[in-house]
Write a protein that holds these residues in place. Structure first.
Motif, PDB file in Angstrom:
ATOM      1  N   LYS A  41       0.824  -1.206   0.000  1.00 21.07           N
ATOM      2  CA  LYS A  41       0.000   0.000   0.000  1.00 21.07           C
ATOM      3  C   LYS A  41       0.858   1.255   0.000  1.00 21.07           C
ATOM      4  O   LYS A  41       0.383   2.344  -0.310  1.00 21.07           O
ATOM      5  CB  LYS A  41      -0.924   0.011   1.219  1.00 21.07           C
ATOM      6  N   LEU A  42       2.116   1.091   0.365  1.00 22.36           N
ATOM      7  CA  LEU A  42       3.066   2.200   0.361  1.00 22.36           C
ATOM      8  C   LEU A  42       4.282   1.791  -0.469  1.00 22.36           C
ATOM      9  O   LEU A  42       4.740   0.654  -0.371  1.00 22.36           O
ATOM     10  CB  LEU A  42       3.517   2.546   1.779  1.00 22.36           C
ATOM     11  N   PRO A  43       4.815   2.677  -1.290  1.00 25.57           N
ATOM     12  CA  PRO A  43       5.990   2.320  -2.090  1.00 25.57           C
ATOM     13  C   PRO A  43       7.246   2.270  -1.244  1.00 25.57           C
ATOM     14  O   PRO A  43       7.333   2.912  -0.197  1.00 25.57           O
ATOM     15  CB  PRO A  43       6.066   3.452  -3.117  1.00 25.57           C
ATOM     16  N   LYS A  44       8.215   1.493  -1.697  1.00 26.46           N
ATOM     17  CA  LYS A  44       9.497   1.451  -1.003  1.00 26.46           C
ATOM     18  C   LYS A  44      10.362   2.621  -1.454  1.00 26.46           C
ATOM     19  O   LYS A  44      10.154   3.183  -2.537  1.00 26.46           O
ATOM     20  CB  LYS A  44      10.224   0.131  -1.294  1.00 26.46           C
ATOM     21  N   SER A  45      11.312   2.986  -0.630  1.00 27.52           N
ATOM     22  CA  SER A  45      12.294   3.992  -0.994  1.00 27.52           C
ATOM     23  C   SER A  45      13.326   3.305  -1.878  1.00 27.52           C
ATOM     24  O   SER A  45      14.343   2.796  -1.400  1.00 27.52           O
ATOM     25  CB  SER A  45      12.954   4.581   0.247  1.00 27.52           C
ATOM     26  N   CYS A  46      13.055   3.266  -3.168  1.00 23.58           N
ATOM     27  CA  CYS A  46      13.871   2.476  -4.081  1.00 23.58           C
ATOM     28  C   CYS A  46      15.301   3.013  -4.127  1.00 23.58           C
ATOM     29  O   CYS A  46      15.532   4.185  -4.455  1.00 23.58           O
ATOM     30  CB  CYS A  46      13.249   2.498  -5.470  1.00 23.58           C
ATOM     31  N   MET A  47      16.261   2.173  -3.777  1.00 25.71           N
ATOM     32  CA  MET A  47      17.677   2.537  -3.773  1.00 25.71           C
ATOM     33  C   MET A  47      17.948   3.741  -2.875  1.00 25.71           C
ATOM     34  O   MET A  47      18.909   4.483  -3.069  1.00 25.71           O
ATOM     35  CB  MET A  47      18.178   2.816  -5.193  1.00 25.71           C
ATOM     36  N   GLY A  48      17.092   3.959  -1.864  1.00 21.27           N
ATOM     37  CA  GLY A  48      17.268   5.103  -0.983  1.00 21.27           C
ATOM     38  C   GLY A  48      16.934   6.426  -1.639  1.00 21.27           C
ATOM     39  O   GLY A  48      17.288   7.490  -1.111  1.00 21.27           O
ATOM     40  N   GLY A  49      16.224   6.367  -2.771  1.00 22.19           N
ATOM     41  CA  GLY A  49      15.901   7.570  -3.535  1.00 22.19           C
ATOM     42  C   GLY A  49      16.798   7.689  -4.754  1.00 22.19           C
ATOM     43  O   GLY A  49      17.995   7.404  -4.698  1.00 22.19           O
ATOM     44  N   TRP A  50      16.220   8.119  -5.856  1.00 21.60           N
ATOM     45  CA  TRP A  50      16.945   8.227  -7.131  1.00 21.60           C
ATOM     46  C   TRP A  50      18.152   9.150  -6.992  1.00 21.60           C
ATOM     47  O   TRP A  50      18.034  10.319  -6.623  1.00 21.60           O
ATOM     48  CB  TRP A  50      15.982   8.768  -8.184  1.00 21.60           C
ATOM     49  N   GLY A  51      19.343   8.594  -7.255  1.00 18.63           N
ATOM     50  CA  GLY A  51      20.547   9.411  -7.238  1.00 18.63           C
ATOM     51  C   GLY A  51      20.920   9.945  -5.877  1.00 18.63           C
ATOM     52  O   GLY A  51      21.593  10.982  -5.780  1.00 18.63           O
ATOM     53  N   ARG A  52      20.536   9.250  -4.796  1.00 17.25           N
ATOM     54  CA  ARG A  52      20.825   9.744  -3.454  1.00 17.25           C
ATOM     55  C   ARG A  52      21.877   8.914  -2.722  1.00 17.25           C
ATOM     56  O   ARG A  52      22.654   9.446  -1.949  1.00 17.25           O
ATOM     57  CB  ARG A  52      19.542   9.765  -2.613  1.00 17.25           C
ATOM     58  N   ARG A  53      21.874   7.607  -2.913  1.00 14.98           N
ATOM     59  CA  ARG A  53      22.750   6.740  -2.106  1.00 14.98           C
ATOM     60  C   ARG A  53      23.648   5.826  -2.944  1.00 14.98           C
ATOM     61  O   ARG A  53      24.710   5.435  -2.491  1.00 14.98           O
ATOM     62  CB  ARG A  53      21.905   5.854  -1.175  1.00 14.98           C
ATOM     63  N   PHE A  54      23.192   5.462  -4.140  1.00 18.05           N
ATOM     64  CA  PHE A  54      23.877   4.413  -4.893  1.00 18.05           C
ATOM     65  C   PHE A  54      24.074   4.825  -6.343  1.00 18.05           C
ATOM     66  O   PHE A  54      23.299   5.620  -6.892  1.00 18.05           O
ATOM     67  CB  PHE A  54      23.058   3.108  -4.865  1.00 18.05           C
ATOM     68  N   LEU A  55      25.095   4.246  -6.950  1.00 21.16           N
ATOM     69  CA  LEU A  55      25.243   4.345  -8.398  1.00 21.16           C
ATOM     70  C   LEU A  55      25.709   3.003  -8.941  1.00 21.16           C
ATOM     71  O   LEU A  55      26.307   2.195  -8.227  1.00 21.16           O
ATOM     72  CB  LEU A  55      26.189   5.476  -8.804  1.00 21.16           C
ATOM     73  N   THR A  56      25.387   2.777 -10.199  1.00 25.59           N
ATOM     74  CA  THR A  56      25.728   1.537 -10.896  1.00 25.59           C
ATOM     75  C   THR A  56      26.572   1.872 -12.110  1.00 25.59           C
ATOM     76  O   THR A  56      26.299   2.848 -12.814  1.00 25.59           O
ATOM     77  CB  THR A  56      24.455   0.801 -11.345  1.00 25.59           C
ATOM     78  N   VAL A  57      27.595   1.060 -12.367  1.00 23.96           N
ATOM     79  CA  VAL A  57      28.325   1.136 -13.626  1.00 23.96           C
ATOM     80  C   VAL A  57      28.124  -0.193 -14.343  1.00 23.96           C
ATOM     81  O   VAL A  57      28.376  -1.259 -13.778  1.00 23.96           O
ATOM     82  CB  VAL A  57      29.824   1.428 -13.415  1.00 23.96           C
ATOM     83  N   THR A  58      27.633  -0.126 -15.577  1.00 24.39           N
ATOM     84  CA  THR A  58      27.305  -1.317 -16.345  1.00 24.39           C
ATOM     85  C   THR A  58      28.566  -1.919 -16.964  1.00 24.39           C
ATOM     86  O   THR A  58      29.628  -1.279 -16.986  1.00 24.39           O
ATOM     87  CB  THR A  58      26.303  -0.990 -17.457  1.00 24.39           C
ATOM     88  N   PRO A  59      28.480  -3.138 -17.501  1.00 21.22           N
ATOM     89  CA  PRO A  59      29.655  -3.733 -18.137  1.00 21.22           C
ATOM     90  C   PRO A  59      30.260  -2.860 -19.233  1.00 21.22           C
ATOM     91  O   PRO A  59      31.475  -2.874 -19.438  1.00 21.22           O
ATOM     92  CB  PRO A  59      29.114  -5.045 -18.709  1.00 21.22           C
ATOM     93  N   ALA A  60      29.422  -2.084 -19.931  1.00 17.28           N
ATOM     94  CA  ALA A  60      29.913  -1.227 -21.007  1.00 17.28           C
ATOM     95  C   ALA A  60      30.282   0.169 -20.528  1.00 17.28           C
ATOM     96  O   ALA A  60      30.685   1.013 -21.331  1.00 17.28           O
ATOM     97  CB  ALA A  60      28.853  -1.126 -22.106  1.00 17.28           C
ATOM     98  N   GLY A  61      30.132   0.443 -19.216  1.00 17.67           N
ATOM     99  CA  GLY A  61      30.601   1.707 -18.672  1.00 17.67           C
ATOM    100  C   GLY A  61      29.567   2.792 -18.484  1.00 17.67           C
ATOM    101  O   GLY A  61      29.922   3.908 -18.110  1.00 17.67           O
ATOM    102  N   LEU A  62      28.283   2.496 -18.715  1.00 21.59           N
ATOM    103  CA  LEU A  62      27.260   3.498 -18.444  1.00 21.59           C
ATOM    104  C   LEU A  62      27.091   3.666 -16.942  1.00 21.59           C
ATOM    105  O   LEU A  62      27.175   2.692 -16.183  1.00 21.59           O
ATOM    106  CB  LEU A  62      25.927   3.091 -19.077  1.00 21.59           C
ATOM    107  N   VAL A  63      26.829   4.890 -16.511  1.00 19.29           N
ATOM    108  CA  VAL A  63      26.641   5.189 -15.091  1.00 19.29           C
ATOM    109  C   VAL A  63      25.152   5.416 -14.857  1.00 19.29           C
ATOM    110  O   VAL A  63      24.543   6.313 -15.466  1.00 19.29           O
ATOM    111  CB  VAL A  63      27.437   6.428 -14.659  1.00 19.29           C
TER     112      VAL A  63
END
Length: 362
Positions: free
Chosen positions: A230-252
Motif C-alpha cells: 500500500k506504500l511504495p518502497k524507498s527504491c535505492m534510498g531515492g533516485w541518485g541519493r545513495r547508490f550508483l551503478t556502472v554497467t559492463p559497457a561503462g554506463l553510469v
C-alpha cells in the motif's frame, strides 16, 4: 550533495545461469564491449575519490572475469569495502583463496531453492544448487563472512522454511529473503513468478518465526513484493541519493534497472568522470529530490521517506517514468497491481530464460 554510499560494479552480463527473474536488462551486453581491467580500476579509483565507501562486484556472474582478484585488490588499495555478489557456480577453493588473499571483505551467494531439481530448473543449469552449497563451505573455510540470498516466488515459496534452515546451516551470518521485484526479466516472467496472497502471508509468518528462533545468531532481511504493498518502497534510498551503478559497457546509472527507461542519455565512464555523472548529469538529477514529483506525491508527507517509489516500476506499469509508483495506494494506477494479482494464472506458464540475445515475447 552527499557522496554515494556504494557502487554496484556490474563487471559482465555473462553468466552460466539463466534465471528468469534476473535484474539485468532484457538486452544483454556481450563480452566484447566490457570495460577493460584498467578502465575498471580507474572507476574504482574515482569512486573512492568522490567518497564512496563500498563496492559490490556483480554481473551477470562477476567470477566470469578472470581479472576479478586484481579488481578486488585495487578496490582495497583505494580504501573501498568489497563485497562479491555471486551465483558461486564457477568458484573452487583455489579461486576463493585467491580472492580472500586479495582482500575481499564479504561474499553473497544466491540460491534458487533447497530442492535441487526445482532450483536447477529455475537457474537453468543442472547441478547449480550443489555447486552453491560447496562454494559456501569453501568461503567459510577461507574465513570470509557469508550472506545467503534466497530469491523467492510462487514456484519455491513452499520450501522457504527449509531454505532458511539450509542458509543458517551453511554458516551465513545474514540471510536475505527477497521476493522477486517485477521489472526486466522478472516482468516478462511475472505470471510464472508472482505468488498468491496466501503464499505471501505464510512466507511472512515463516520469516518471523525464523527471526525469533535465530535471534542473536543470524540476521534475516525480508523484502516483500510491491504488488501487495500500500506504500511504495524507498527504491535505492531515492533516485541518485545513495547508490550508483556502472554497467559492463561503462554506463553510469542511478539504479541497476535504469537502462529500461527511455529518453535518457546516461553518462559513460569512457567519456566523462564519475564525479560529473553523479553531480551534474541530467540522468541523475532528473528524479532527485521532490521538485519533479506529480500529485499525490508532491503533497504527501512521506515524499522525503519513499522519494516517490521506483521509477523503473512506474515506467514498466504505466509507460511514464515520472508517474507515481503504482505500489502506492494513492496512485491513480494502483489498480494495475490488483489486476496483475487477480490475473495470476492457476498454472504458471513456462519460463522465458535469461539469455544473451533472447528477448521477452508478448
Amino acid at each position: 550533495m552527499e557522496p554515494p554510499l556504494a557502487l554496484l560494479a556490474e563487471l559482465t552480463h555473462r553468466c552460466p545461469l539463466q534465471c528468469p527473474y534476473c535484474s539485468n536488462p532484457v538486452r544483454l551486453s556481450g563480452a566484447s564491449g566490457e570495460l577493460t581491467t584498467a578502465e575498471w580500476q580507474e572507476v574504482l579509483t574515482q569512486a573512492a575519490a568522490i567518497g564512496t565507501l563500498q563496492v559490490h562486484f556483480s554481473g551477470g556472474e562477476p567470477t566470469a572475469r578472470q581479472d576479478l582478484p586484481h579488481l578486488v585488490r585495487h578496490a582495497v588499495t583505494v580504501g573501498l569495502y568489497t563485497n562479491l555478489i555471486t551465483s558461486a557456480v564457477l568458484l573452487d577453493q583455489k579461486r576463493v583463496d585467491v580472492l580472500a588473499e586479495a582482500g575481499l571483505d564479504h561474499v553473497q551467494i544466491s540460491f534458487q531453492d533447497i530442492d535441487d531439481v526445482n532450483g536447477d530448473i529455475v537457474a537453468g543449469m543442472a547441478g547449480a544448487q550443489k555447486r552453491k552449497r560447496d562454494a559456501a563451505a569453501m568461503i567459510r573455510r577461507a574465513g570470509l563472512p557469508l550472506t545467503v540470498n534466497l530469491v523467492v516466488h510462487r514456484q519455491n515459496l513452499g520450501n522457504l522454511a527449509a531454505m532458511i534452515e539450509m542458509a543458517a546451516g551453511l554458516g551465513a551470518a545474514r540471510i536475505e529473503v527477497a521476493h522477486v521485484q517485477y521489472y526486466g526479466w522478472a516482468l516478462a516472467n511475472r505470471d510464472a513468478l508472482l505468488p498468491s496472497r496466501a503464499q505471501l502471508d505464510r512466507a511472512t509468518e515463516e520469516v518471523e518465526t525464523a527471526r525469533a528462533r535465530l535471534a542473536g545468531a543470524v540476521v534475516i532481511d525480508y523484502v516483500v513484493p510491491d504488488y501487495y504493498a500500500k506504500l511504495p518502497k524507498s527504491c535505492m534510498g531515492g533516485w541518485g541519493r545513495r547508490f550508483l551503478t556502472v554497467t559492463p559497457a561503462g554506463l553510469v546509472l542511478p539504479c541497476h534497472a535504469a537502462e529500461s527507461l527511455p529518453g535518457f542519455d546516461f553518462p559513460s565512464v569512457r567519456t566523462g568522470s564519475l564525479a560529473d555523472a553523479w553531480q551534474a548529469s541530467d540522468a541523475f538529477n532528473r528524479f532527485r529530490g521532490t521538485d519533479w514529483m506529480p500529485a499525490p506525491c508532491s503533497g504527501c508527507d512521506r515524499r522525503e521517506l519513499d522519494w516517490g517509489g521506483c521509477r523503473c516500476q512506474a515506467f514498466a506499469l504505466t509507460g511514464d517514468a515520472a508517474a507515481t509508483d503504482p505500489a502506492c495506494g494513492l496512485s491513480p494506477d494502483h489498480a494495475l497491481l490488483d489486476l496483475a494479482v487477480q490475473d495470476a494464472r492457476a498454472e504458471p506458464p513456462p519460463f522465458i530464460y535469461r539469455r544473451i540475445g533472447a528477448l521477452p515475447v508478448g
